[in-house]
Write a protein that holds these residues in place. Sequence first.
Motif, PDB file in Angstrom:
ATOM      1  N   VAL A   1      -2.520   1.635  12.307  1.00 24.92           N
ATOM      2  CA  VAL A   1      -1.495   2.247  11.459  1.00 24.92           C
ATOM      3  C   VAL A   1      -1.368   3.746  11.685  1.00 24.92           C
ATOM      4  O   VAL A   1      -2.257   4.403  12.230  1.00 24.92           O
ATOM      5  CB  VAL A   1      -1.811   2.012   9.954  1.00 24.92           C
ATOM      6  CG1 VAL A   1      -1.991   0.522   9.666  1.00 24.92           C
ATOM      7  CG2 VAL A   1      -3.035   2.797   9.504  1.00 24.92           C
ATOM      8  N   ARG A   2      -0.220   4.236  11.197  1.00 27.91           N
ATOM      9  CA  ARG A   2      -0.017   5.675  11.062  1.00 27.91           C
ATOM     10  C   ARG A   2       0.129   5.935   9.560  1.00 27.91           C
ATOM     11  O   ARG A   2       1.123   5.534   8.962  1.00 27.91           O
ATOM     12  CB  ARG A   2       1.243   6.088  11.822  1.00 27.91           C
ATOM     13  CG  ARG A   2       1.533   7.558  11.801  1.00 27.91           C
ATOM     14  CD  ARG A   2       2.845   7.838  12.529  1.00 27.91           C
ATOM     15  NE  ARG A   2       2.766   7.477  13.935  1.00 27.91           N
ATOM     16  CZ  ARG A   2       2.539   8.355  14.923  1.00 27.91           C
ATOM     17  NH1 ARG A   2       2.375   9.631  14.649  1.00 27.91           N
ATOM     18  NH2 ARG A   2       2.487   7.954  16.177  1.00 27.91           N
ATOM     19  N   PRO A   3      -0.870   6.583   8.948  1.00 31.06           N
ATOM     20  CA  PRO A   3      -0.808   6.792   7.497  1.00 31.06           C
ATOM     21  C   PRO A   3       0.097   7.978   7.139  1.00 31.06           C
ATOM     22  O   PRO A   3       0.068   9.001   7.814  1.00 31.06           O
ATOM     23  CB  PRO A   3      -2.257   7.099   7.125  1.00 31.06           C
ATOM     24  CG  PRO A   3      -2.876   7.641   8.366  1.00 31.06           C
ATOM     25  CD  PRO A   3      -2.127   7.073   9.537  1.00 31.06           C
ATOM     26  N   ARG A   4       0.891   7.804   6.061  1.00 28.95           N
ATOM     27  CA  ARG A   4       1.762   8.915   5.635  1.00 28.95           C
ATOM     28  C   ARG A   4       1.025   9.930   4.784  1.00 28.95           C
ATOM     29  O   ARG A   4       1.573  10.986   4.445  1.00 28.95           O
ATOM     30  CB  ARG A   4       2.949   8.367   4.839  1.00 28.95           C
ATOM     31  CG  ARG A   4       3.865   7.503   5.673  1.00 28.95           C
ATOM     32  CD  ARG A   4       5.168   7.214   4.955  1.00 28.95           C
ATOM     33  NE  ARG A   4       5.872   6.119   5.622  1.00 28.95           N
ATOM     34  CZ  ARG A   4       6.969   5.542   5.151  1.00 28.95           C
ATOM     35  NH1 ARG A   4       7.494   5.963   4.003  1.00 28.95           N
ATOM     36  NH2 ARG A   4       7.541   4.555   5.807  1.00 28.95           N
ATOM     37  N   GLY A   5      -0.196   9.590   4.373  1.00 31.48           N
ATOM     38  CA  GLY A   5      -0.994  10.498   3.534  1.00 31.48           C
ATOM     39  C   GLY A   5      -2.388   9.931   3.438  1.00 31.48           C
ATOM     40  O   GLY A   5      -2.739   9.030   4.200  1.00 31.48           O
ATOM     41  N   PRO A   6      -3.185  10.443   2.508  1.00 32.49           N
ATOM     42  CA  PRO A   6      -4.547   9.929   2.335  1.00 32.49           C
ATOM     43  C   PRO A   6      -4.498   8.434   2.038  1.00 32.49           C
ATOM     44  O   PRO A   6      -3.688   7.999   1.224  1.00 32.49           O
ATOM     45  CB  PRO A   6      -5.060  10.689   1.113  1.00 32.49           C
ATOM     46  CG  PRO A   6      -4.160  11.873   0.970  1.00 32.49           C
ATOM     47  CD  PRO A   6      -2.837  11.475   1.516  1.00 32.49           C
TER      48      PRO A   6
ATOM     49  N   LYS B   1       0.857  -1.199   0.000  1.00 29.96           N
ATOM     50  CA  LYS B   1       0.000   0.000   0.000  1.00 29.96           C
ATOM     51  C   LYS B   1       0.888   1.243   0.000  1.00 29.96           C
ATOM     52  O   LYS B   1       1.736   1.389   0.884  1.00 29.96           O
ATOM     53  CB  LYS B   1      -0.894  -0.031   1.240  1.00 29.96           C
ATOM     54  CG  LYS B   1      -1.579   1.271   1.574  1.00 29.96           C
ATOM     55  CD  LYS B   1      -2.625   1.625   0.554  1.00 29.96           C
ATOM     56  CE  LYS B   1      -3.157   3.033   0.811  1.00 29.96           C
ATOM     57  NZ  LYS B   1      -3.871   3.545  -0.360  1.00 29.96           N
ATOM     58  N   GLY B   2       0.707   2.087  -1.011  1.00 30.65           N
ATOM     59  CA  GLY B   2       1.515   3.304  -1.103  1.00 30.65           C
ATOM     60  C   GLY B   2       2.748   3.151  -1.967  1.00 30.65           C
ATOM     61  O   GLY B   2       3.537   4.090  -2.075  1.00 30.65           O
ATOM     62  N   GLU B   3       2.906   2.004  -2.623  1.00 30.22           N
ATOM     63  CA  GLU B   3       4.140   1.787  -3.401  1.00 30.22           C
ATOM     64  C   GLU B   3       4.258   2.796  -4.540  1.00 30.22           C
ATOM     65  O   GLU B   3       5.356   3.202  -4.880  1.00 30.22           O
ATOM     66  CB  GLU B   3       4.245   0.341  -3.921  1.00 30.22           C
ATOM     67  CG  GLU B   3       3.174  -0.055  -4.906  1.00 30.22           C
ATOM     68  CD  GLU B   3       3.174  -1.566  -5.210  1.00 30.22           C
ATOM     69  OE1 GLU B   3       4.174  -2.245  -4.894  1.00 30.22           O
ATOM     70  OE2 GLU B   3       2.167  -2.054  -5.745  1.00 30.22           O
TER      71      GLU B   3
END
Lengths: 108, 108
Positions: free
Chosen positions: A83-88, A57-59
């Motif tokens: 989790v801690r999301p880095r963005g949307p 996810k986020g790759e």
Amino acid sequence: MRALKYDSNGLLTGVAQNAESGEVLMVAMMNAEAVALTLETGQAHFWSRSRGKLWLKGETSGNILDVQEVRVDCDGDALLLRVRPRGPACHTGNRTCFFSALEEDHAE
Amino acid sequence: MRALKYDSNGLLTGVAQNAESGEVLMVAMMNAEAVALTLETGQAHFWSRSRGKLWLKGETSGNILDVQEVRVDCDGDALLLRVRPRGPACHTGNRTCFFSALEEDHAE
């Protein structure tokens, strides 16, 4: 303690939740490799049924979900990724994939 | 706005979350009838794959999940039920089905 129970396609359900705000961000499937990589790397991995491939996810977007804790449910067929999301989290740019209320006339 | 997308078995994923505390309580499958009854009655209904029947959560225990809001994800195959639980959501008596941390050596 608890063995994971994969379905006949080798999948279980993953739910990603923002560990700080409690917001539920997304639901996606995980196979054993996605579970192992999530635990090893601390970044949420899933199995894409539509693309038939493992997916960090986020790759592409960079919106990695850094995993603080993984919890398993009582029957072992669902994981809760805190989790801690880095963005949307949503590919639409929304913070969560659950940005729409379901209206009754669209449910059938 | 958004059509629901059921899988080849006529199911989608339901996630129940305590609307007040944000705690994720359980994950279960829903068919179209479970979705319709949830919306009509305001009480969470699911489809039990193991029993092959529709299921009002709490029908025997009394631990109904009163639904305050239903949200749908971006691709229409998961619903987030924001609920007020009348008691422990898990059949084990725990408040949530996700009462166990996953330990790395049990993930494979």
